[in-house]
Every structure is written in structure tokens, then in C-alpha cells.
Design a protein around this motif. Structure first.
Motif, PDB file in Angstrom:
ATOM      1  N   VAL A   1       0.951  -0.851  -0.089  1.00 35.32           N
ATOM      2  CA  VAL A   1      -0.197   0.755  -0.045  1.00 35.32           C
ATOM      3  C   VAL A   1       0.929   1.560   0.046  1.00 35.32           C
ATOM      4  O   VAL A   1       1.865   1.630   0.888  1.00 35.32           O
ATOM      5  N   TYR A   2       0.793   2.165  -0.877  1.00 36.42           N
ATOM      6  CA  TYR A   2       1.351   3.406  -1.134  1.00 36.42           C
ATOM      7  C   TYR A   2       0.107   4.991  -0.328  1.00 36.42           C
ATOM      8  O   TYR A   2      -0.778   4.431  -1.095  1.00 36.42           O
ATOM      9  N   MET A   3       0.744   5.537  -0.116  1.00 35.06           N
ATOM     10  CA  MET A   3       0.102   7.127   0.646  1.00 35.06           C
ATOM     11  C   MET A   3       1.040   7.780   0.565  1.00 35.06           C
ATOM     12  O   MET A   3       2.247   8.211   1.149  1.00 35.06           O
ATOM     13  N   GLU A   4       0.526   8.588   0.424  1.00 36.61           N
ATOM     14  CA  GLU A   4       1.417  10.319  -0.477  1.00 36.61           C
ATOM     15  C   GLU A   4       0.318  11.524   0.623  1.00 36.61           C
ATOM     16  O   GLU A   4      -0.524  11.895   0.098  1.00 36.61           O
ATOM     17  N   SER A   5       1.038  12.662   0.940  1.00 34.59           N
ATOM     18  CA  SER A   5       0.414  13.492   1.461  1.00 34.59           C
ATOM     19  C   SER A   5       1.789  14.674   1.677  1.00 34.59           C
ATOM     20  O   SER A   5       2.834  14.336   1.968  1.00 34.59           O
ATOM     21  N   ASN A   6       1.387  16.034   0.441  1.00 32.11           N
ATOM     22  CA  ASN A   6       2.275  17.229   0.228  1.00 32.11           C
ATOM     23  C   ASN A   6       3.930  16.391   0.428  1.00 32.11           C
ATOM     24  O   ASN A   6       4.537  17.730   1.289  1.00 32.11           O
ATOM     25  N   GLY A   7       4.088  16.034  -0.452  1.00 29.78           N
ATOM     26  CA  GLY A   7       5.497  15.174  -0.554  1.00 29.78           C
ATOM     27  C   GLY A   7       6.080  14.272   0.335  1.00 29.78           C
ATOM     28  O   GLY A   7       7.452  14.929   0.171  1.00 29.78           O
ATOM     29  N   ARG A   8       5.078  14.334   0.828  1.00 30.98           N
ATOM     30  CA  ARG A   8       5.404  13.436   1.656  1.00 30.98           C
ATOM     31  C   ARG A   8       4.873  11.264   1.446  1.00 30.98           C
ATOM     32  O   ARG A   8       3.654  11.665   0.278  1.00 30.98           O
ATOM     33  N   SER A   9       5.806  10.318   1.678  1.00 32.07           N
ATOM     34  CA  SER A   9       5.363   9.128   1.685  1.00 32.07           C
ATOM     35  C   SER A   9       5.636   8.128   2.013  1.00 32.07           C
ATOM     36  O   SER A   9       6.623   8.087   2.575  1.00 32.07           O
ATOM     37  N   ILE A  10       4.654   6.901   2.098  1.00 30.33           N
ATOM     38  CA  ILE A  10       5.089   5.901   2.954  1.00 30.33           C
ATOM     39  C   ILE A  10       4.419   4.640   2.135  1.00 30.33           C
ATOM     40  O   ILE A  10       4.072   4.780   1.144  1.00 30.33           O
ATOM     41  N   LEU A  11       4.889   3.280   2.086  1.00 33.05           N
ATOM     42  CA  LEU A  11       4.884   2.399   1.097  1.00 33.05           C
ATOM     43  C   LEU A  11       4.989   1.198   1.827  1.00 33.05           C
ATOM     44  O   LEU A  11       6.298   0.842   3.674  1.00 33.05           O
ATOM     45  N   LEU A  12       3.865   0.225   2.156  1.00 29.65           N
ATOM     46  CA  LEU A  12       3.632  -0.037   3.370  1.00 29.65           C
ATOM     47  C   LEU A  12       3.673  -1.724   3.267  1.00 29.65           C
ATOM     48  O   LEU A  12       3.708  -2.024   1.448  1.00 29.65           O
ATOM     49  N   SER A  13       4.686  -3.079   3.380  1.00 31.18           N
ATOM     50  CA  SER A  13       4.474  -4.374   3.032  1.00 31.18           C
ATOM     51  C   SER A  13       4.315  -5.253   3.916  1.00 31.18           C
ATOM     52  O   SER A  13       3.841  -6.240   3.969  1.00 31.18           O
ATOM     53  N   LYS A  14       3.832  -4.594   5.231  1.00 30.63           N
ATOM     54  CA  LYS A  14       3.755  -6.430   6.298  1.00 30.63           C
ATOM     55  C   LYS A  14       2.764  -6.321   6.398  1.00 30.63           C
ATOM     56  O   LYS A  14       0.815  -5.440   6.343  1.00 30.63           O
ATOM     57  N   PRO A  15       1.990  -7.485   6.413  1.00 32.85           N
ATOM     58  CA  PRO A  15       0.702  -7.877   5.930  1.00 32.85           C
ATOM     59  C   PRO A  15      -0.638  -7.627   7.092  1.00 32.85           C
ATOM     60  O   PRO A  15      -1.329  -7.457   6.647  1.00 32.85           O
ATOM     61  N   ASP A  16      -0.113  -8.079   8.110  1.00 32.99           N
ATOM     62  CA  ASP A  16      -0.988  -6.542   8.868  1.00 32.99           C
ATOM     63  C   ASP A  16      -1.334  -5.952   8.502  1.00 32.99           C
ATOM     64  O   ASP A  16      -2.828  -5.353   8.405  1.00 32.99           O
ATOM     65  N   GLU A  17      -0.370  -5.031   8.403  1.00 36.35           N
ATOM     66  CA  GLU A  17      -0.505  -3.324   8.163  1.00 36.35           C
ATOM     67  C   GLU A  17      -1.463  -3.322   6.283  1.00 36.35           C
ATOM     68  O   GLU A  17      -2.242  -2.573   6.739  1.00 36.35           O
TER      69      GLU A  17
END
Length: 273
Positions: free
Chosen positions: A225-241
Motif C-alpha cells: 500500500v502506498y500513501m502520499e501527502s504534501n511531498g511525503r510518502s509511505i510504502l507499507l508491506s507488513k501483512p497486518d498493515e
């Protein structure tokens, strides 16, 4: 001094490409003007690339590779140079997106970049803040268009997009531009690998109120899952998240209008312009 500043601000890949281009040109004894003539470009265009005053386009690279009989040596830089057109925080995701077997997104403010027309994409970038220079706008627009390659590759990625009504009603660039954008969405929705759904504003409460997201499935079936806001981003790969957000996306999809209803909704918006 100005030339030196431009070279220092260019990406490492662009600097290396410029050096190799210059070396190959000199090895065959061609001036910049002579190489440009072979390629169908001006000598000043060749000079701009060799001095890193301007990044090379895909077409320029293809022409240079052929004119210098480089055997693919220059062409090999296309993929890396394309990647460097994107903001740093987005580059890692783009690589994953281009290889994904499925891409699912929920968009709240704007139409998903994969489904934007070139004119819509450019207009969005024109309004970026801090303001972008004209060349940056052009480069980022082309980069966004390059992402569409995953829609046409064989086999093509399965793409699911849920658009908030507010994103569709935002008149980016005015009525004519939006009419073309709506028509493009309708064309995309007719493709077998693309599903477009609309979340109407009449659905006051729904599972997507916590914000946008993009889910991808890699070729080895790993969900992220990829999420982005105001030039910052996070890529999640942990199964629970990833699991929590995947289920949330499934709920959002079930609460949105169905595919046929969504196309009718977009056609209605188009008719209102």
C-alpha cells in the motif's frame, strides 16, 4: 559559470549520459551540428544535452543511438532517465507500479495520474506550490504520461480506480479541458483491464473518510500500500498493515457506485458543462 551550475544540478544519470554522448560523438569525428543533422535536431539541441542544460527526451536518445550506431548503449539510459523525472519520494513506487499485476487506487482530490489526460496533468502541475519552472512542468507531465505504459503492456495490469465526486467536479483548467478528461475516463472504463467507480457526495459517511490510498500487487503476488501527502510518502508491506487497508479499500469499493452507474455519472457531469 552558468554552464557549470546547470551540470551540477543535473542528475548523475543525465551527467553520465551527456559524457557518453560526447565521447561517442568525438570518437566518430562529428561536430555537434553534424550529429544534430544526422538525428534531425539542431546542433544547439545536441549542445544542450551535452552540457546538461536540458535533459534528453526519449526521442532524442533513440535518434542519437541510431545516428551513432551505439547498439543500444545510449538507449539503455531511457528507463533510468525516465525514473529521475519523478519526485524523489515517488521514484521507488513508480518502479513497483510499472511491474505490478494490479493497481487499485482511491482518489479524493484529483483524478488518478494513470487516467489523466496530458492537458489535465499539466494544469495540475501549473498550480503546484512552490511554483515549478516551465521545464519542470514539462518534464513532470511527460513522466506522468510515461506511467500509462503499464495499461498497454502485455499482459496489462488490472487497474481499479475509485474517484470521489469532488475530484471529478473540480474544474481543473476549465470546461473544455474537463470535457476532454471526462471523455478520456469513459474511454478508459470501456477497456477490459480498467474499472472506474465514483463515490458520490450523497454517500455522506463511508470507509474512505480517512484518506486516499493506492494498493498494488507485485508479480510475486506481494500486496503493498502506498500513501502520499504534501511531498511525503509511505510504502507499507507488513501483512497486518496491508491487510487492514486492503479490507478498507474493499469496503470503499462496495459503497461506491457500480462501474456502469459510475460511467453514467461521468457522462452526466460531461453533459452539465
Amino acid at each position: 559559470m552558468a554552464q557549470s551550475k546547470k551540470k551540477d544540478s543535473a542528475s548523475p544519470t543525465a551527467q553520465y549520459f551527456a559524457a557518453v554522448l560526447r565521447l561517442l560523438r568525438q570518437q566518430v569525428g562529428l561536430t555537434q551540428e553534424e550529429l544534430g543533422e544526422r538525428m534531425g535536431y539542431t546542433g544547439s539541441a545536441v549542445s544542450a544535452v551535452e552540457t546538461c542544460a536540458k535533459p534528453p527526451t526519449d526521442a532524442f536518445i533513440e535518434a542519437a543511438d541510431m545516428a551513432l550506431d551505439a547498439g543500444g548503449l545510449l538507449r539503455a539510459a531511457i528507463k533510468l532517465l525516465r525514473l529521475e523525472r519523478y519526485p524523489v519520494h515517488f521514484q521507488g513506487f513508480v518502479q513497483l507500479e510499472q511491474e505490478a499485476v494490479s493497481v487499485s487506487s482511491y482518489c479524493t482530490q484529483l483524478i488518478d495520474g494513470l487516467l489523466q489526460t496530458k492537458e489535465y496533468a499539466r494544469e495540475v502541475l501549473v498550480h503546484a506550490f512552490p511554483p515549478l519552472e516551465e521545464q519542470e512542468i514539462a518534464d513532470l507531465t511527460e513522466a506522468r504520461m510515461d506511467r500509462k505504459a503499464l495499461l498497454d503492456r502485455k499482459p496489462g495490469a488490472v487497474v481499479s480506480v475509485i474517484l470521489e465526486e469532488a475530484a471529478l467536479r473540480r474544474q481543473i483548467g476549465g470546461p473544455e479541458l474537463m470535457r476532454a478528461q471526462y471523455a478520456h475516463l469513459i474511454e478508459c472504463a470501456a477497456r477490459p483491464n480498467i474499472v472506474i467507480q465514483v463515490m458520490p457526495m450523497s454517500r455522506a459517511g463511508h470507509a474512505g473518510l480517512q484518506g486516499p490510498m493506492k494498493l498494488i500487487e507485485t508479480p510475486d503476488e506481494t500486496p503493498m500500500v502506498y500513501m502520499e501527502s504534501n511531498g511525503r510518502s509511505i510504502l507499507l508491506s507488513k501483512p497486518d498493515e496491508v491487510g487492514v487497508l486492503s479490507r478498507r479499500y474493499a469496503m470503499i469499493r462496495s459503497q461506491a457506485l457500480g462501474p456502469d452507474e459510475s460511467v453514467s455519472f461521468i457522462e452526466q457531469l460531461m453533459g452539465e458543462l
